[in-house]
Enzyme design. Structure first.
Site, mmCIF file in Angstrom:
data_model
loop_
_atom_site.group_PDB
_atom_site.id
_atom_site.type_symbol
_atom_site.label_atom_id
_atom_site.label_comp_id
_atom_site.label_asym_id
_atom_site.label_seq_id
_atom_site.Cartn_x
_atom_site.Cartn_y
_atom_site.Cartn_z
ATOM 1 N N PHE A 1 -67.128 -13.657 4.259
ATOM 2 C CA PHE A 1 -65.901 -12.883 4.045
ATOM 3 C C PHE A 1 -64.714 -13.799 4.312
ATOM 4 O O PHE A 1 -64.822 -14.756 5.090
ATOM 5 C CB PHE A 1 -65.844 -11.678 4.987
ATOM 6 N N LYS B 1 -62.574 -13.476 38.986
ATOM 7 C CA LYS B 1 -61.309 -13.017 38.410
ATOM 8 C C LYS B 1 -60.180 -13.989 38.798
ATOM 9 O O LYS B 1 -60.031 -14.328 39.975
ATOM 10 C CB LYS B 1 -60.992 -11.607 38.915
ATOM 11 N N ASP C 1 -62.723 -18.363 16.433
ATOM 12 C CA ASP C 1 -62.973 -19.782 16.147
ATOM 13 C C ASP C 1 -63.128 -20.580 17.439
ATOM 14 O O ASP C 1 -63.785 -21.610 17.454
ATOM 15 C CB ASP C 1 -61.820 -20.358 15.326
ATOM 16 N N LYS D 1 -62.761 -21.937 0.422
ATOM 17 C CA LYS D 1 -63.625 -21.615 1.576
ATOM 18 C C LYS D 1 -65.085 -21.555 1.156
ATOM 19 O O LYS D 1 -65.972 -22.018 1.874
ATOM 20 C CB LYS D 1 -63.185 -20.275 2.179
ATOM 21 N N ASN E 1 -60.024 -9.841 18.674
ATOM 22 C CA ASN E 1 -59.189 -9.643 17.485
ATOM 23 C C ASN E 1 -59.283 -8.181 17.049
ATOM 24 O O ASN E 1 -60.025 -7.398 17.624
ATOM 25 C CB ASN E 1 -59.594 -10.618 16.372
ATOM 26 N N PRO F 1 -69.445 -22.184 17.240
ATOM 27 C CA PRO F 1 -70.225 -22.560 16.054
ATOM 28 C C PRO F 1 -69.764 -21.740 14.855
ATOM 29 O O PRO F 1 -69.430 -20.553 15.001
ATOM 30 C CB PRO F 1 -71.665 -22.178 16.444
ATOM 31 N N ASP F 2 -69.706 -22.353 13.687
ATOM 32 C CA ASP F 2 -69.416 -21.599 12.459
ATOM 33 C C ASP F 2 -70.753 -21.067 11.951
ATOM 34 O O ASP F 2 -71.545 -21.803 11.348
ATOM 35 C CB ASP F 2 -68.737 -22.501 11.422
ATOM 36 N N ILE F 3 -70.995 -19.801 12.244
ATOM 37 C CA ILE F 3 -72.325 -19.225 11.995
ATOM 38 C C ILE F 3 -72.623 -19.212 10.494
ATOM 39 O O ILE F 3 -73.709 -19.578 10.051
ATOM 40 C CB ILE F 3 -72.411 -17.795 12.580
#
Ligand code: C5P
Length: 398
Positions: free
Chosen positions: A324, A286, A276, A338, A208, A304-306
């Site tokens: 954040f 490759k 995510d 959230k 990203n 995992p959602d740390i």
């Protein structure tokens, strides 16, 4: 903040030497005693008279000044300080330090001292980028020399880029932190930052646009308040700040493992833009076009959602867990939801709609969501957002 601290200030010969005069004033305002040393080249930029007048002390200039030796030898001079600061640290001075040369008063003091040393590099961007300077810089960091700056910006020589000496308030803050006087002294704070890279095959990945700028600024601000900072960073485009414990990772899974390994912490701030999803069927070799014209089908698995994991841990949960939230609409509402969903204490929310220019930009406009409600901050440079947030964290930890 610096009451009774003694600082040996070595002023090198660069155009930023004029800032050293202001540095002396600010340090003295904070209660520090400054013993100035001016190199020969430094004398071309600022006069010994102005330096000694501002420091209210004799300025030391020459290794073979017998009067100096009678009053205070160079060994003693190098040790009668709490911290040695080199500002500006020119390419030449850094090279001498890295090579262990001792052919004038400044380099001899730097070799003889048993105290910690901080440098504020300052030079033309090409000189900074030169492999020789980068080699010397890496050597100095490996030797435990603390670094403040250099910043990026327009230079006196008309060029633009890294090499500009750190601003005086930043140098003063770094000195305060180094002398352990900040409100976060003795605290351990963990910060995640940057994007993650999720491999598709050995040469391709999903990523990203996070630059890691806000996370890096935050780590530096926490360090400046005296915290020990574990900085767990994905492949960011801005460098990690000096003076923090850097753990470089690539994937979300590696970041989760690094966070677990860095705990316990007094506070944890999750500024990373974590993917995510990871590719569940990432290829070991490759991937090739198979000639059928059919695109490969990627399968995804949830990462995992740390943040949620740490926020919801029982024993060993950091006292303050901060997440954040990057949103493009209904910022405060979404971020408030959230906060509840993740179980963290605060959410730092920002509007990353393309028209704000915040993602990858130099400024940020945040809304801080706490148990008390939402607080909108004005649009500020990311470093200032970081400074304010670090102060709030210090406040919360008490
Ligand atoms: O759910 P969302 O990605 O919007 O939440 C953002 C917050 O959660 C950020 O603080 C981010 O660092 C953290 N996060 C995380 N691990 C994930 C996803 C997000 O720590 N897998």
């Amino acid at each position: 903040m610096l009451a009774d601290k003694r600082i040996l200030l070595i002023i090198g010969g660069g155009i930023a030497a004029y800032k050293a005069l202001d540095l002396i004033r600010r340090l003295r305002e904070q209660g520090a005693a400054v013993t100035p040393v001016l190199t020969r080249a430094g004398e071309e930029f600022v006069t010994p008279l102005s330096v000694s007048a501002l420091a209210a002390q004799k300025v030391y200039r020459d290794l073979f000044d017998l009067t100096d030796e009678a009053e205070m030898g160079h060994i003693e001079l190098s040790r009668a300080a709490d911290l040695v600061v080199v500002a500006p640290a020119t390419a030449d001075l850094m090279a001498k330090m890295a090579g262990g040369l001792a052919n004038d008063l400044a380099s001899t003091l730097l070799l003889a001292t048993d105290k910690r040393v901080m440098i504020a590099p300052s030079m033309n961007v090409r000189m900074w980028d030169h492999p020789a300077t980068q080699r010397n810089f890496a050597q100095l960091q490996a030797d435990g020399v603390m670094v403040v700056g250099p910043g990026e910006g327009p230079m006196a020589c008309g060029e633009f880029g890294p090499g500009r000496m750190a601003e005086v308030p930043d140098i003063v803050a770094a000195i305060g932190a180094a002398l352990g006087d900040g409100p976060l002294k003795g605290r351990h704070v963990l910060v995640t930052s940057g994007p993650t890279h999720e491999p598709i095959d050995p040469v391709r990945y999903i990523a990203n646009r996070s630059s890691g700028a806000q996370g890096a600024a935050l780590a530096a601000a926490l360090r400046d308040l005296g915290a020990r900072v574990s900085f767990i960073t994905g492949p960011a485009s801005v460098p990690a700040p000096a003076g923090v414990d850097v753990v470089a990772v690539e994937t979300a899974q590696q970041m989760a493992d690094a966070v677990a390994a860095a705990l316990p912490a007094d506070a944890a701030v999750f500024a990373a833009a974590v993917a995510d999803w990871r590719v569940a069927n990432a290829a070991g070799q490759k991937m090739k076009k198979d000639g059928t014209g059919k695109p490969p089908a990627l399968e995804f698995a949830e990462n995992p959602d740390i943040l949620a994991r740490v926020a919801q841990m029982g024993d060993g949960r950091p006292r303050l867990v901060v997440g954040f939230a990057a949103e493009t609409e209904h910022v405060a509402d979404y971020a408030t939801a959230k906060r509840a969903r993740k179980g963290c204490d605060w959410i730092v929310a920002n509007d990353v709609s393309p028209e704000t220019g915040i993602m990858g930009g130099a400024e940020n406009a945040v809304t801080l969501i706490t148990g008390q409600g939402a607080e909108s901050w004005p649009r500020l440079p990311k470093a200032e957002v970081a400074r304010r947030l670090a102060l709030r964290i210090a406040d919360a930890l008490g």
